[in-house]
Each structure stands twice: as structure tokens, then as C-alpha cells.
Write a protein that holds these residues in place. Structure first.
Motif, PDB file in Angstrom:
ATOM      1  N   GLN A  13       0.826  -1.223   0.000  1.00 29.84           N
ATOM      2  CA  GLN A  13       0.000   0.000   0.000  1.00 29.84           C
ATOM      3  C   GLN A  13       0.854   1.263   0.000  1.00 29.84           C
ATOM      4  OE1 GLN A  13      -3.939  -0.139   0.218  1.00 29.84           O
ATOM      5  NE2 GLN A  13      -2.880  -1.675  -1.038  1.00 29.84           N
ATOM      6  N   TYR A  14       1.905   1.243  -0.837  1.00 30.33           N
ATOM      7  CA  TYR A  14       2.802   2.387  -0.926  1.00 30.33           C
ATOM      8  C   TYR A  14       2.327   3.358  -2.006  1.00 30.33           C
ATOM      9  CZ  TYR A  14       6.238   0.021   2.075  1.00 30.33           C
ATOM     10  OH  TYR A  14       6.891  -0.584   3.123  1.00 30.33           O
ATOM     11  N   PHE A  15       1.136   3.897  -1.817  1.00 31.86           N
ATOM     12  CA  PHE A  15       0.634   4.907  -2.752  1.00 31.86           C
ATOM     13  C   PHE A  15      -0.302   5.848  -1.989  1.00 31.86           C
ATOM     14  CE2 PHE A  15      -2.125   1.210  -2.975  1.00 31.86           C
ATOM     15  CZ  PHE A  15      -3.412   1.744  -2.912  1.00 31.86           C
ATOM     16  N   ARG A 111      -0.073   8.484  -8.129  1.00 35.17           N
ATOM     17  CA  ARG A 111      -0.230   8.283  -6.685  1.00 35.17           C
ATOM     18  C   ARG A 111       1.011   7.655  -6.036  1.00 35.17           C
ATOM     19  NH1 ARG A 111      -5.142   9.009  -4.477  1.00 35.17           N
ATOM     20  NH2 ARG A 111      -6.837   9.559  -5.918  1.00 35.17           N
ATOM     21  N   VAL A 112       1.997   7.316  -6.825  1.00 33.18           N
ATOM     22  CA  VAL A 112       3.227   6.733  -6.291  1.00 33.18           C
ATOM     23  C   VAL A 112       4.296   7.814  -6.206  1.00 33.18           C
ATOM     24  CG1 VAL A 112       5.066   5.050  -6.701  1.00 33.18           C
ATOM     25  CG2 VAL A 112       2.694   4.438  -7.182  1.00 33.18           C
ATOM     26  N   ALA A 113       4.959   7.893  -5.060  1.00 33.31           N
ATOM     27  CA  ALA A 113       5.989   8.921  -4.863  1.00 33.31           C
ATOM     28  C   ALA A 113       7.086   8.773  -5.910  1.00 33.31           C
ATOM     29  CB  ALA A 113       6.576   8.798  -3.468  1.00 33.31           C
ATOM     30  N   PRO A 114       7.442   9.851  -6.593  1.00 31.38           N
ATOM     31  CA  PRO A 114       8.500   9.775  -7.605  1.00 31.38           C
ATOM     32  C   PRO A 114       9.809   9.189  -7.056  1.00 31.38           C
ATOM     33  CG  PRO A 114       7.349  11.874  -7.757  1.00 31.38           C
ATOM     34  CD  PRO A 114       6.851  11.198  -6.511  1.00 31.38           C
ATOM     35  N   ALA A 115      10.131   9.507  -5.796  1.00 31.59           N
ATOM     36  CA  ALA A 115      11.375   8.991  -5.203  1.00 31.59           C
ATOM     37  C   ALA A 115      11.337   7.474  -5.085  1.00 31.59           C
ATOM     38  CB  ALA A 115      11.599   9.625  -3.833  1.00 31.59           C
ATOM     39  N   LEU A 116      10.147   6.909  -4.769  1.00 31.78           N
ATOM     40  CA  LEU A 116      10.004   5.460  -4.668  1.00 31.78           C
ATOM     41  C   LEU A 116      10.216   4.806  -6.025  1.00 31.78           C
ATOM     42  CD1 LEU A 116       9.219   2.875  -3.154  1.00 31.78           C
ATOM     43  CD2 LEU A 116       6.824   3.428  -3.629  1.00 31.78           C
ATOM     44  N   LYS A 425      11.846   3.478   2.660  1.00 31.94           N
ATOM     45  CA  LYS A 425      12.219   4.840   3.052  1.00 31.94           C
ATOM     46  C   LYS A 425      11.675   5.889   2.082  1.00 31.94           C
ATOM     47  CE  LYS A 425      16.093   5.786   4.887  1.00 31.94           C
ATOM     48  NZ  LYS A 425      17.538   6.031   5.130  1.00 31.94           N
ATOM     49  N   GLN A 426      11.323   5.415   0.869  1.00 32.50           N
ATOM     50  CA  GLN A 426      10.854   6.346  -0.165  1.00 32.50           C
ATOM     51  C   GLN A 426       9.330   6.346  -0.317  1.00 32.50           C
ATOM     52  OE1 GLN A 426      13.198   8.187  -1.254  1.00 32.50           O
ATOM     53  NE2 GLN A 426      14.881   6.938  -0.452  1.00 32.50           N
ATOM     54  N   LYS A 427       8.642   5.596   0.548  1.00 32.36           N
ATOM     55  CA  LYS A 427       7.178   5.515   0.403  1.00 32.36           C
ATOM     56  C   LYS A 427       6.539   6.861   0.737  1.00 32.36           C
ATOM     57  CE  LYS A 427       6.018   4.080   5.118  1.00 32.36           C
ATOM     58  NZ  LYS A 427       5.341   3.091   5.939  1.00 32.36           N
ATOM     59  N   PRO A 428       5.336   7.117   0.204  1.00 30.30           N
ATOM     60  CA  PRO A 428       4.651   8.385   0.507  1.00 30.30           C
ATOM     61  C   PRO A 428       4.203   8.437   1.956  1.00 30.30           C
ATOM     62  CG  PRO A 428       3.225   6.925  -0.731  1.00 30.30           C
ATOM     63  CD  PRO A 428       4.582   6.280  -0.726  1.00 30.30           C
ATOM     64  N   ALA A 429       4.130   9.619   2.494  1.00 32.09           N
ATOM     65  CA  ALA A 429       3.648   9.786   3.863  1.00 32.09           C
ATOM     66  C   ALA A 429       2.176   9.431   3.924  1.00 32.09           C
ATOM     67  CB  ALA A 429       3.863  11.213   4.316  1.00 32.09           C
TER      68      ALA A 429
END
Length: 430
Positions: A13-15, A111-116, A425-429
Motif C-alpha cells: 500500500q505504498y501509494f 499516486r506513487v511517490a517519484p522517489a520510490l 524509506k521512499q514511500k509516501p507519507a
């Protein structure tokens, strides 16, 4: 990007779930992501989501593009009628089940963090042999150790399952399986396959009948291996072996064996020649009443070394090929070679048997043996040592080999605890 990344994002659920909705603007809440399905059918089973005002239980399918549903011909498979949510990176086409009802879809592209995403792409494309090399300094030691413990058990499970599968083909005969496994590993990496074929062409029951006669053991092994042909029997000792083998082959109606071309001798040191290894295998089998039961009874590394140590016959102490004397006599198999046999044969056998009878003490014994065997040193272990991984025992070196083979080399970072930590560590808050 590959679909495995989207599977990873959904599973963890990293979005961004703020105002999450379907393509038709129905609000979506995820209660259960479901269980990863590694068999045929939808990607996740037993999921639960709320779409609009309705709560649904069923399957979730993952694709990079919605149109992949048709590309994979899911529209023809009724198993996909249970899909309650289609999770895609790009929603390029509306889809329907076989009964014509629309399939709810959510698009994750924005919806996915660009850093991830960038970290994932960096791991996949990193030129290092170990893709997480640039990130390892930030990974806690406990995470690395946990992953090494995990892959060590995976390696034992895999090797044990292969032995269990063979056991099913031999009427649960542990002695025969033990003989075949030991014989194969007398070939080590270069000649493992022909040694294994030889063990199947020469049953242990026959060898055991002649265990007290080293000469007859050599005749059977060298004969079935293809080294007692006219070409080799210009040598007096080999000629005697050939005559004995002719009698024994007729007596037991032995099947066709191997040929010289089946064996690899190129760029091998004399001590590693297949003929030398065959002589060592014969010496090992000499006077051994049982094999598997002896392995169960042995408890320490010295006892196993003693079990496998046996001087070869006088002829093979001074020859590595017929009529080709050795400059330095070889009395038997060396300690380093015995360590490899314990690692690749004894320990998997103990582990497989422990699993079959549900005996945790035997599993502990197998792990303790690995811990008390010196670490292996090769090109793979060197890479991990250079990255500050400890390599104190065979437990460590075996874990490195499994980690490299199953995760690092194929870039399966998403399935690795170390890779997961880096990506997490790169997942969205929330």
C-alpha cells in the motif's frame, strides 16, 4: 517499469490514498489487500475493498495497462469474474467481466511517490553486481542479518525438497538417496552431473554387496564410468579391473554406463580428475555397511571428516590417469573437499529427513554443522565481503550464494528484505 513493482506497491500500500477513487469517480477504501497468488488466476485473493457504498470481497488483478487484461486473455477465463478491483498504472481502456458488468479500476500513475519509483528503477538498472550497493550503508545490520538467515533456510528447504522428490522415486529408500547424493558431490562442480548419472546406472545395493573388496568396487565404478575400454586397458592394473568388471556386469545385467566423453578433465588439476575422484569414491564406500544411518549418528565435524576419509588403493595413490603417474601421491580426499561434501550433501540430507519426521533437533544439528565449518571463499563470497558482510562460517557463505542466485543476480530486490528497507524509506507519507 515492470508489473512486479506495481504488485509490490499494492501489497504494501505504498501509494497516496487521499481521495482514492475508481475511473468512474466512486470512492475506494482498501480493507484487505488480499493474499499473493503464485498460481494461475488473479494476482491477489481474498481481498476486501469498499467501492462507493458497497463492500466487496474477492480478487484483485494488477497490470501496467488496463488493456493488458485483454492482452492476457483474462476475458476468456471465468476465474477473473471474481476480480473486484483492477489496479493499473495506466487506465487506457474500460473493461467488463464475461457477464458484461464493468470492472472497477484505480490508476496509480500519479499516486506513487517519484522517489520510490526512481529508487526502484535505480535498483533495477544499477551496474553493480549487487544492485543495492550504493544504498547498503543506510541499511541496519539487523536487516541484513535477518535476510541472510532467511535465505539460508530457503537454500536448505530447496535442497531438501529436491532430495525428498528423489526419495519418492526410490520407494523412500534413504540409503539409496544418500549414496546418489554423495556420489554426485564427489564430482563437485565440474563432474557432478556424470557422477549422478553413474550412481543411477550402478545401484547402491550392488556396491554394498562388494563393500569389503576395494578392487571390485573400483571395477564396478570405473567400468560403468567408461574408463575400462580398450583405450585405457593397455595398463596392467586397468586390464585386471576390466576383466573383473566384465564378470560383474554380466552377473548383475548392468545397464549401459557412461563413456569417456561424458567426463570433464579440461583445465583440471590432476587431483581433481574424474578418475581420481572415482578412486576416492570407491575408497569411501569400502567397508561402509550403511551410509544414511552413519550420517545420523555422527555429531561433530571431526567425526564426519573421519567418516569420509579413506586412503585410495595403492595404484591410485600414484596415478591420476591410466599409466600417468602423479608427481605428488594422493592418499585420499582432502579436508576442504570433505567440507564441501558435508555442506552440499550431509546437511541437506539431515534437513530433508528432519522435515519428513518433524524433528527440530535434526534441523538444529544441520545448522550447527554449517556454523562449525569454515566459510567458503569464492568470487561470490568475495563480493559480499567487500561490502562489509561477515563471512565467518559456511552458514554465511551459503547464505551469500543463495542471496546472489535468487535475489541479487536476477534483480529481485522487491522480494528482498534489504531491498524492501531501501524502498520503504521512499514511500509516501500516510
Amino acid at each position: 517499469m515492470k508489473e512486479d513493482f506495481l504488485v509490490y506497491v499494492w501489497q504494501h500500500q505504498y501509494f497516496d490514498k487521499k481521495d482514492l477513487g475508481t475511473a468512474t469517480q466512486e470512492a475506494v477504501q482498501v480493507y484487505k489487500t488480499g493474499f499473493r497468488n503464485t498460481n494461475a488466476g488473479p494476482d491477489f485473493l481474498d481481498a476486501q475493498v469498499k467501492i462507493g457504498q458497497e463492500t466487496w470481497s474477492g480478487s484483485v488483478e494488477i497490470h501496467l495497462k488496463a488493456s493488458d487484461w485483454l492482452k492476457h486473455q483474462h476475458q476468456l477465463d471465468t476465474r477473473y469474474d471474481q476480480v473486484i478491483l483492477h489496479v493499473v498504472w495506466e487506465n487506457d481502456q474500460p473493461l467488463h467481466r464475461t457477464d458484461g458488468t464493468p470492472i472497477p479500476v484505480i490508476e496509480l500513475k500519479n499516486r506513487v511517490a517519484p522517489a520510490l519509483l526512481q529508487t526502484y528503477l535505480n535498483l533495477k538498472s544499477d551496474p553493480h553486481l549487487i544492485p543495492c550497493t550504493p544504498f547498503l550503508a543506510e541499511v541496519p545490520e539487523i536487516t541484513k542479518l535477518q535476510m541472510l538467515d532467511r535465505v539460508l533456510l530457503e537454500r536448505l528447504e530447496h535442497k531438501g525438497s529436491l532430495l525428498t522428490e528423489q526419495l519418492g522415486h526410490h520407494n523412500q529408500h534413504w540409503e539409496e538417496i544418500t549414496y546418489q547424493a554423495i556420489a554426485a558431490n564427489f564430482g563437485f562442480k565440474i563432474n557432478k552431473e556424470p557422477f549422478h548419472r553413474l550412481s543411477k546406472a550402478l545401484p547402491y545395493a550392488i556396491l554394498r554387496r562388494h563393500r569389503q573388496q576395494l578392487f571390485q568396487l573400483e571395477a564396478l565404478l570405473f567400468g560403468q564410468a567408461g574408463f575400462l575400454t580398450e583405450e585405457y586397458c593397455q595398463d596392467e592394473y586397468l586390464d585386471k579391473l576390466r576383466q573383473e568388471f566384465g564378470y560383474l556386469k554380466h552377473k548383475y545385467a548392468l545397464p549401459a554406463g557412461l563413456q569417456k566423453a561424458d567426463w570433464n578433465s579440461l583445465r583440471l588439476r590432476p587431483a581433481n580428475f574424474p578418475t581420481v575422484r572415482l578412486a576416492q569414491l570407491a575408497a569411501f564406500l569400502h567397508n561402509k555397511d550403511y551410509l544414511f544411518s552413519a550420517l545420523l549418528e555422527s555429531e561433530t565435524i571431526p567425526s564426519f571428516i573421519n567418516f569420509f576419509s579413506a586412503p585410495v588403493s595403492p595404484y591410485w595413490q600414484t596415478h591420476y590417469m591410466p599409466a600417468r603417474p602423479l608427481k605428488t601421491p594422493v592418499a585420499g580426499i582432502g579436508k576442504d573437499s570433505i567440507y564441501l561434501i558435508i555442506i552440499n550433501t550431509v546437511i541437506p540430507l539431515l534437513y530433508a529427513y528432519a522435515r519428513s519426521i518433524d524433528n527440530q533437533n535434526l534441523i538444529d544439528k544441520a545448522l550447527a554443522l554449517l556454523e562449525n565449518i569454515p566459510a567458503e571463499h569464492n568470487a561470490i563470497t568475495k563480493i559480499y565481503q567487500q561490502l562489509n558482510f561477515r563471512n565467518k562460517s559456511a552458514q554465511d557463505s551459503q547464505a551469500f550464494l543463495q542471496l546472489n542466485q535468487q535475489y541479487c543476480a536476477p534483480r529481485q530486490c522487491l522480494l528482498c528484505s534489504i531491498g524492501h528497507y531501501i524502498l520503504k524509506k521512499q514511500k509516501p507519507a500516510p
